[in-house]
Write an enzyme that holds these catalytic residues in place. Structure first.
Site, PDB file in Angstrom:
ATOM      1  N   SER A  41     -10.009  11.171 -56.571  1.00  0.00           N
ATOM      2  CA  SER A  41      -9.298  11.173 -55.305  1.00  0.00           C
ATOM      3  C   SER A  41      -7.876  11.736 -55.378  1.00  0.00           C
ATOM      4  CB  SER A  41      -9.302   9.756 -54.725  1.00  0.00           C
ATOM      5  OG  SER A  41      -8.974   9.782 -53.363  1.00  0.00           O
ATOM      6  N   ASP A  92     -20.261   9.654 -49.657  1.00  0.00           N
ATOM      7  CA  ASP A  92     -18.919  10.201 -49.402  1.00  0.00           C
ATOM      8  C   ASP A  92     -19.117  11.443 -48.557  1.00  0.00           C
ATOM      9  OD1 ASP A  92     -16.367  11.215 -49.387  1.00  0.00           O
ATOM     10  OD2 ASP A  92     -16.112  11.193 -51.553  1.00  0.00           O
ATOM     11  N   HIS A 119     -17.047   7.016 -51.566  1.00  0.00           N
ATOM     12  CA  HIS A 119     -15.965   7.786 -52.175  1.00  0.00           C
ATOM     13  C   HIS A 119     -15.601   7.259 -53.567  1.00  0.00           C
ATOM     14  CE1 HIS A 119     -12.484  10.331 -52.426  1.00  0.00           C
ATOM     15  NE2 HIS A 119     -11.676   9.295 -52.533  1.00  0.00           N
TER      16      HIS A 119
END
Length: 141
Positions: A41, A92, A119
């Protein structure tokens, strides 16, 4: 990561070059030689410029739906020779597929999609995540 979560912002990481220097400094301080860089991320803002500038210092790269992939061109990605495992959860719906669109230009990449994971696929399905990661690490020289 400076400036994220509860950490204070740092002027030194405002630019891509500053983030590359910061990550290089961290790796040097830890005494790491040719590590595998795992980038989930928000850490993509640090890992991607490092990969493009100093990918030859890495044994491998594992982006997990990182942010910032659209900041670079297909040609820039094609220059990278670092073995890469592109990882994301199949639930995701935004960052995983978006990152794949850019990262698929990395030569020598593999893709692993973690089923029934969002995610943070490493939290949702840690067993599946670790199987994919360990399989990738075993094939590195």
């Amino acid at each position: 990561v400076p400036g994220y979560g509860d950490s204070p912002p740092a002027e030194t990481v405002v630019t891509k070059q500053g983030r590359v220097a910061f990550l290089d400094h961290v790796l040097q301080e830890l005494g790491m030689r040719r590590p595998v860089l795992i980038s989930p991320s928000m850490s993509g803002r640090f890992a991607l410029p490092f990969l493009l500038a100093r990918g030859n210092q890495l044994s491998g790269f594992v982006p997990i739906a990182p942010v910032g992939t659209k900041d670079y061109t297909a040609e820039q990605y094609r220059q990278v020779q670092t073995p890469t495992l592109i990882l994301y959860g199949d639930r995701d719906a935004s960052l995983g597929p978006q990152a794949l669109q850019s990262l698929r230009h990395l030569p020598g990449h593999r893709v692993a999609v973690v089923p029934n994971a969002g995610h943070a696929c490493y939290l949702d399905k840690p067993g599946d995540f670790h199987r994919a990661l360990l399989g990738f690490l075993r094939q590195l020289k």
